[in-house]
Motif scaffolding. Structure first.
Motif, mmCIF file in Angstrom:
data_model
loop_
_atom_site.group_PDB
_atom_site.id
_atom_site.type_symbol
_atom_site.label_atom_id
_atom_site.label_comp_id
_atom_site.label_asym_id
_atom_site.label_seq_id
_atom_site.Cartn_x
_atom_site.Cartn_y
_atom_site.Cartn_z
ATOM 1 N N THR A 33 133.214 88.798 -79.082
ATOM 2 C CA THR A 33 133.791 89.870 -80.019
ATOM 3 C C THR A 33 132.690 90.755 -80.455
ATOM 4 O O THR A 33 131.622 90.488 -80.707
ATOM 5 N N SER A 85 143.150 90.046 -78.414
ATOM 6 C CA SER A 85 142.560 89.420 -79.524
ATOM 7 C C SER A 85 141.891 87.997 -78.946
ATOM 8 O O SER A 85 142.055 87.516 -77.822
ATOM 9 N N SER A 92 141.570 85.115 -80.146
ATOM 10 C CA SER A 92 142.466 83.953 -80.054
ATOM 11 C C SER A 92 143.318 83.643 -78.910
ATOM 12 O O SER A 92 143.710 82.561 -78.553
ATOM 13 N N LYS A 93 144.024 84.836 -78.669
ATOM 14 C CA LYS A 93 144.915 84.720 -77.410
ATOM 15 C C LYS A 93 143.965 84.358 -76.182
ATOM 16 O O LYS A 93 144.517 83.542 -75.292
ATOM 17 N N GLU A 145 141.341 82.724 -76.271
ATOM 18 C CA GLU A 145 140.980 81.044 -76.408
ATOM 19 C C GLU A 145 142.164 80.283 -75.968
ATOM 20 O O GLU A 145 141.759 79.186 -75.254
ATOM 21 N N LYS A 146 143.095 80.851 -76.347
ATOM 22 C CA LYS A 146 144.244 79.877 -76.214
ATOM 23 C C LYS A 146 144.416 79.768 -74.538
ATOM 24 O O LYS A 146 145.111 78.519 -73.881
ATOM 25 N N SER A 165 141.215 77.837 -73.080
ATOM 26 C CA SER A 165 140.757 76.237 -73.500
ATOM 27 C C SER A 165 141.396 75.377 -72.391
ATOM 28 O O SER A 165 141.045 74.076 -72.400
ATOM 29 N N ARG A 216 135.632 77.479 -77.977
ATOM 30 C CA ARG A 216 135.392 78.658 -78.835
ATOM 31 C C ARG A 216 134.392 77.789 -79.814
ATOM 32 O O ARG A 216 134.779 77.474 -81.045
ATOM 33 N N ASN A 233 133.187 81.990 -84.498
ATOM 34 C CA ASN A 233 134.497 83.122 -84.651
ATOM 35 C C ASN A 233 134.326 83.995 -83.479
ATOM 36 O O ASN A 233 135.336 84.603 -83.221
#
Length: 236
Positions: free
Chosen positions: A152, A171, A173-174, A176-177, A180, A186, A189
């Motif tokens: 980030t 993002s 988070s997206k 990471e999904k 994974s 991750r 953060n």
């Protein structure tokens, strides 16, 4: 096409593994090549192009399997190495050379199948998968297995590969999904790492491709478990 190498200084082990591979791969109609090497020196001197999997004995004369793997990692980080050994104490060293799994001798069809088939499935899966990102006014596709880590850098996300850096506003988070499912974790953060490229862990940092990446203290335990899962069963 899957390219598989067998490196063992004992001919009967090479022949046995070759016969087992033919037997277990036949029902899946997988196109493959098998290369045999009688020593670490033989392998390094005649290293095949685009080798995918190497099944290698650790106890060999002159250059043992672990030292051979260290030399290979100087020029090939994509190869999946499956060690064979009669001694469990060598397993800790495999972390350094990113060993995929271990097979404890004596070998058997069950042990070979249990370790080689998941490895092939993962290779085939990674070959055909890309991360699609929006970059300013166009869409880019990044081969997932080329990604080393994600960082980030607000307001952007930086995606590092072996030879490039991509910038996107997707993002973390997206990302990471998506990642994974392909052996990424991750660890902080602000960071996602490719577990297969983890060189070492030292306190609250993890080294990936020479970069010290922080680990959240709340994720150290989960990271260790994730690395173990990616490496597969330690004792087979």
């Amino acid at each position: 096409m899957i390219n598989i190498g067998i490196c063992d200084d004992e001919l009967h082990y090479r022949s046995n593994i070759k016969d087992i591979l033919k037997e277990i791969l036949q029902p899946y109609h997988i196109e493959y090549n098998i290369y045999e090497f009688s020593s670490g020196e033989d392998l390094l001197d005649n290293y095949p192009k685009n080798l995918d999997i190497l099944i290698m004995d650790i106890q060999m004369k002159i250059i043992n399997g672990m030292d051979t793997a260290r030399k290979i990692r100087e020029f090939d980080n994509n190869l999946e190495i499956i060690f064979m050994t009669s001694f469990a104490e060598f397993m800790q060293e495999g972390y350094e050379v990113k060993a995929y799994r271990y097979i404890l001798k004596p070998i058997s069809e069950r042990k070979i199948s249990k370790n080689v088939l998941p490895c092939i499935n993962e290779i085939m899966k990674n070959r055909n998968n890309y991360l699609t990102i929006n970059v300013k006014n166009y869409v880019d596709r990044i081969k997932i297995d080329s990604i080393t880590y994600v960082e980030t850098a607000r307001p952007n996300i930086l995606i590092y590969t072996n030879d490039n850096i991509y910038t996107t506003k997707m993002s973390i988070s997206k990302i990471e999904k998506i990642l994974s499912e392909y052996g990424f974790f991750r660890c902080h953060n602000s960071y996602i790492v490719n577990l297969k490229l983890v060189k070492s862990m030292n306190g609250n940092t993890v080294v990936v491709n020479g970069k010290d990446i922080p680990i959240s203290k709340y994720r150290v335990k989960d990271l260790k478990l994730a690395i173990t899962n990616v490496l597969g069963d330690i004792v087979c």
